[in-house]
Design a protein around this motif. Structure first.
Motif, PDB file in Angstrom:
ATOM      1  N   SER A 100     -89.910 -44.490 -40.231  1.00 56.62           N
ATOM      2  CA  SER A 100     -90.010 -45.942 -40.352  1.00 56.62           C
ATOM      3  C   SER A 100     -88.746 -46.588 -40.911  1.00 56.62           C
ATOM      4  O   SER A 100     -88.654 -47.817 -40.958  1.00 56.62           O
ATOM      5  N   GLU A 122     -91.968 -44.889 -34.650  1.00 57.86           N
ATOM      6  CA  GLU A 122     -92.503 -45.356 -35.926  1.00 57.86           C
ATOM      7  C   GLU A 122     -92.274 -46.842 -36.152  1.00 57.86           C
ATOM      8  O   GLU A 122     -93.052 -47.502 -36.838  1.00 57.86           O
ATOM      9  N   THR A 126     -95.516 -48.892 -37.041  1.00 55.79           N
ATOM     10  CA  THR A 126     -95.572 -49.482 -38.383  1.00 55.79           C
ATOM     11  C   THR A 126     -95.700 -51.003 -38.343  1.00 55.79           C
ATOM     12  O   THR A 126     -96.443 -51.586 -39.138  1.00 55.79           O
ATOM     13  N   LEU A 216     -99.109 -41.783 -31.540  1.00 57.19           N
ATOM     14  CA  LEU A 216     -98.105 -42.803 -31.833  1.00 57.19           C
ATOM     15  C   LEU A 216     -97.652 -43.485 -30.545  1.00 57.19           C
ATOM     16  O   LEU A 216     -97.406 -44.703 -30.524  1.00 57.19           O
ATOM     17  N   ASN A 323     -98.838 -43.842 -39.896  1.00 57.96           N
ATOM     18  CA  ASN A 323     -97.486 -43.332 -39.726  1.00 57.96           C
ATOM     19  C   ASN A 323     -96.931 -42.739 -41.015  1.00 57.96           C
ATOM     20  O   ASN A 323     -96.375 -41.636 -41.007  1.00 57.96           O
ATOM     21  N   GLU A 327     -95.880 -38.846 -41.619  1.00 62.09           N
ATOM     22  CA  GLU A 327     -94.514 -38.436 -41.967  1.00 62.09           C
ATOM     23  C   GLU A 327     -94.508 -37.558 -43.211  1.00 62.09           C
ATOM     24  O   GLU A 327     -93.821 -36.522 -43.251  1.00 62.09           O
ATOM     25  N   ASP A 369     -96.432 -48.939 -46.928  1.00 60.84           N
ATOM     26  CA  ASP A 369     -95.760 -47.696 -46.548  1.00 60.84           C
ATOM     27  C   ASP A 369     -95.434 -46.851 -47.782  1.00 60.84           C
ATOM     28  O   ASP A 369     -95.733 -45.646 -47.839  1.00 60.84           O
TER      29      ASP A 369
END
Length: 381
Positions: A100, A122, A126, A216, A323, A327, A369
């Motif tokens: 991201s 991403e 995101t 995704l 996301n 990750e 995030d």
């Protein structure tokens, strides 16, 4: 001559983008690039392509690179990538970084009226609503680099998007497509990194094995082509010859086919609307291929794909959590701190603990995030 700013130059997509620029040096020029910490690989790239501006991961890498290029302008981190996005000498901004971190530079490139070639899933997962809103506002074209989205984009040339009935994304199945859930319990990092069809970076190869990569891509397709999740399907296609298909309301289906070579969709994004030759890729020999096979995707076998569909349908910050949790969980697996199946467990747990915020601002997305990454780390204690 199209001038290219490239994020992620030493990664898999970055290296293949350089192959395309090298093949058509009369058409493309690399003006700026970013990379992480692979100084050895970056030095050879800089010597060959002579970019005017370089961005590195951290100050230590900058000091090391300065010993090779004492007069080259070098910046650090996300702020440096934003400068690449703003560069008025750049025509096409290629986002090939992983994660991201590519979001804010992409938004800045759009606001600077650059054409964006996006390989960074991403970013749209995101904050797809922000990216597409900005692209529409500034009338900037977002050109997909992923083979599946490039395939759909190519199938839609000359077509009315309102005639779309379904998008059919294909999936190779990844490293463990023939293993049962029970057999997945003890798989190793080394085995997970052996993809049967594609040469990719570590993170995306693990995503392919969990099928999160396809999840995704489903979310990315939703934003790129304005198609509801109910009209997006995924098919298991082992050969990776048909890269994706579009079914129209008259039941016609258009498919884009080719050998598994990421340089072809990369080149199409850079050369669009023209098609250039690429002599270093194998032509597709259907007689040699013989047969193409398709299988239904199982949510029970690939829970990450199910989680992605569910998060996408909820929308808002739920896909941000999806996301970020993925990750962090993949990173833990690659460091041998968790098992393969714990990846999906951590993602599901993070999603269950989040209440989605509809239409979030950039600040809210960045906050969610960061909070999600901390939460996933806390699962280890």
């Amino acid at each position: 001559m199209k001038k290219i700013g490239l994020l992620g130059a030493t990664g898999s997509i970055g290296i293949q983008t350089l192959d395309v620029i090298r093949e058509h040096s009369d058409q493309f020029q690399l003006t700026s690039l970013s990379f992480g910490a692979n100084v050895k690989k970056a030095v050879s790239i800089i010597k060959e392509f002579n970019p005017k501006f370089v961005v590195v991961k951290d100050s230590q890498t900058k000091v090391e690179l300065n010993t090779y290029f004492p007069t080259l302008p070098i910046d650090v981190g996300k702020e440096g990538m934003v400068q690449i996005a703003r560069d008025d000498k750049t025509d096409i901004f290629v986002n090939a970084v992983m994660g991201s971190i590519g979001l804010e530079p992409t938004l800045e490139a759009i606001r600077s009226n650059k054409t964006v070639a996006i390989a960074n899933k991403e970013t749209l997962v995101t904050a797809g609503h922000l990216v597409m809103e900005e692209a529409n506002l500034h009338k900037v074209r977002i050109l997909p680099v992923d083979s599946e989205h490039s395939a759909i984009f190519q199938c839609l040339q000359g077509e009315n998007p309102k005639s779309i009935s379904r998008l059919l994304l294909t999936a190779s199945g990844g490293s463990f497509r023939d293993l049962t859930r029970q057999q997945l319990e003890d798989v190793t990092v080394e085995r997970a990194l052996k993809h049967p069809n594609w040469s990719m970076g570590a993170k995306i190869t693990i995503d392919s094995a969990t099928m999160m990569n396809k999840g995704l891509e489903v979310i990315e397709a939703h934003w790129l082509f304005s198609v509801p999740y109910e009209q997006i399907d995924v098919l298991l296609h082992r050969e990776s010859i048909i890269h994706s298909m579009v079914e129209f309301r008259d039941r016609s289906v258009i498919a884009q086919m080719g050998t598994p070579d990421m340089r072809i969709p990369i080149q199409y994004a850079l050369s669009y609307p023209e098609r250039l030759s690429f002599q270093h890729s194998e032509p597709l020999d259907l007689l040699k291929v013989g047969k193409l096979h398709f299988e239904q995707m199982s949510f029970e076998r690939f829970p990450c794909l199910k989680l992605a569909f569910e998060a996408g349908k909820v929308g808002g910050t739920m896909t941000t959590v999806l996301n970020a949790a993925n990750e962090e969980a993949v990173s833990q697996f690659l460091q041998h701190k968790i098992s393969f199946l714990q990846i999906e467990e951590m993602i599901e747990k993070a999603l269950e603990q989040h209440i989605s915020i509809k239409h979030p601002s950039l600040d809210t997305i960045l906050q969610v995030d960061e909070e999600t990454r901390r939460r996933v780390h806390s699962f280890l204690t």
